[in-house]
Design a protein around this motif. Structure first.
Motif, PDB file in Angstrom:
ATOM      1  N   ASN A 292       0.913  -1.076  -0.144  1.00  3.80           N
ATOM      2  CA  ASN A 292       0.113  -0.049  -0.454  1.00  3.80           C
ATOM      3  C   ASN A 292       1.272   1.047   0.093  1.00  3.80           C
ATOM      4  N   TYR A 293       0.127   2.318  -1.021  1.00  4.83           N
ATOM      5  CA  TYR A 293       0.787   3.829  -0.708  1.00  4.83           C
ATOM      6  C   TYR A 293       0.572   4.948  -0.280  1.00  4.83           C
ATOM      7  N   GLY A 294       0.878   5.782   0.070  1.00  2.00           N
ATOM      8  CA  GLY A 294       0.327   7.213   0.571  1.00  2.00           C
ATOM      9  C   GLY A 294       0.679   8.059   0.415  1.00  2.00           C
TER      10      GLY A 294
ATOM     11  N   ASN B 218      -4.502   7.726   0.139  1.00  2.00           N
ATOM     12  CA  ASN B 218      -3.687   6.442  -0.570  1.00  2.00           C
ATOM     13  C   ASN B 218      -4.036   5.290  -1.533  1.00  2.00           C
ATOM     14  N   TYR B 219      -3.621   4.286  -1.853  1.00  2.00           N
ATOM     15  CA  TYR B 219      -3.842   3.493  -2.574  1.00  2.00           C
ATOM     16  C   TYR B 219      -3.249   2.113  -2.089  1.00  2.00           C
ATOM     17  N   LYS B 220      -4.934   1.721  -2.578  1.00  2.00           N
ATOM     18  CA  LYS B 220      -4.441   0.051  -1.450  1.00  2.00           C
ATOM     19  C   LYS B 220      -5.216  -1.472  -1.846  1.00  2.00           C
TER      20      LYS B 220
ATOM     21  N   GLU C  85      -5.755  -1.843  -5.833  1.00  2.00           N
ATOM     22  CA  GLU C  85      -7.139  -1.469  -6.838  1.00  2.00           C
ATOM     23  C   GLU C  85      -8.308  -0.885  -5.939  1.00  2.00           C
ATOM     24  N   GLN C  86      -7.844  -0.038  -4.634  1.00  3.93           N
ATOM     25  CA  GLN C  86      -8.869   0.928  -3.879  1.00  3.93           C
ATOM     26  C   GLN C  86      -7.491   2.280  -3.708  1.00  3.93           C
ATOM     27  N   VAL C  87      -8.929   3.234  -4.002  1.00  4.41           N
ATOM     28  CA  VAL C  87      -8.211   4.733  -3.440  1.00  4.41           C
ATOM     29  C   VAL C  87      -8.676   4.808  -2.022  1.00  4.41           C
ATOM     30  N   SER C  88      -8.328   5.800  -0.936  1.00  2.00           N
ATOM     31  CA  SER C  88      -8.724   6.232  -0.020  1.00  2.00           C
ATOM     32  C   SER C  88      -8.536   8.170   0.450  1.00  2.00           C
TER      33      SER C  88
END
Length: 177
Positions: A135-137, A151-153, A156-159
């Protein structure tokens, strides 16, 4: 916390999750964190759910072979069943970690983490994809008590996140009337 961080040594902690709950999140870990200049580095070993992406034989099993066997419990819907005889047990352990780079002039933090939990239960119920363990943020703290994150988790998800802190032990002075 076992050891507090000092100039040449990391902070070292030991922990457990869900030891008297339903067992759904049952896991234990050893973790070390060290701040070096603008980097904050965290590395850990985990058992239970933290060993889903297993990479090492359980090192405690070398001391006593009983630590290679882990009992998985279901505490029922409401939990409350002690599972102390599964702590730090299992044939494998997983590794997890994170890296934070602080850009102090802009109150920014760049984050990357590797999570050894595969979220099998969540995948089964379709509540979380968890396709990637990385995960990245980025986090921005415009004020001392407020932070915003992007964040990119799980591949496939952006939060987006918004966090605020309050000093609950602060008592403001009262004005006299």
């Amino acid at each position: 916390r076992l050891i507090k961080e000092r100039k040449y040594t990391p902070e070292i902690a030991i922990g457990a999750r869900d030891i008297i709950g339903t067992g759904t999140f049952a896991s234990e870990y050893f973790v070390a964190s060290k701040k070096i200049n603008n980097f904050d580095i965290t590395l850990g070993l985990g058992w239970g759910r933290f060993s889903d992406r297993d990479i090492y034989d359980n090192p405690i099993g070398k001391i006593n072979s009983h630590f290679y066997q882990r009992k998985y419990y279901s505490g029922g819907k409401l939990g409350g069943k002690f599972r102390l005889n599964s702590i730090f047990r299992g044939d494998k352990v997983g590794a997890f970690g994170g890296l934070i780079y602080s850009i102090d002039d802009y109150n920014l933090k760049l984050l990357v983490e590797y999570n050894s939990d595969e979220y099998r239960r969540e995948k089964y119920f379709g509540t979380m994809p968890a396709n990637s363990p990385v995960n990245y943020g980025i986090q921005w703290q415009p004020f001392s008590n407020l932070s915003l994150g992007l964040n990119y988790k799980y591949g496939e998800q952006v939060s987006l996140s918004l966090a605020s802190t309050l000093k609950t032990n602060y008592i403001p002075k009262r004005k006299k009337l």
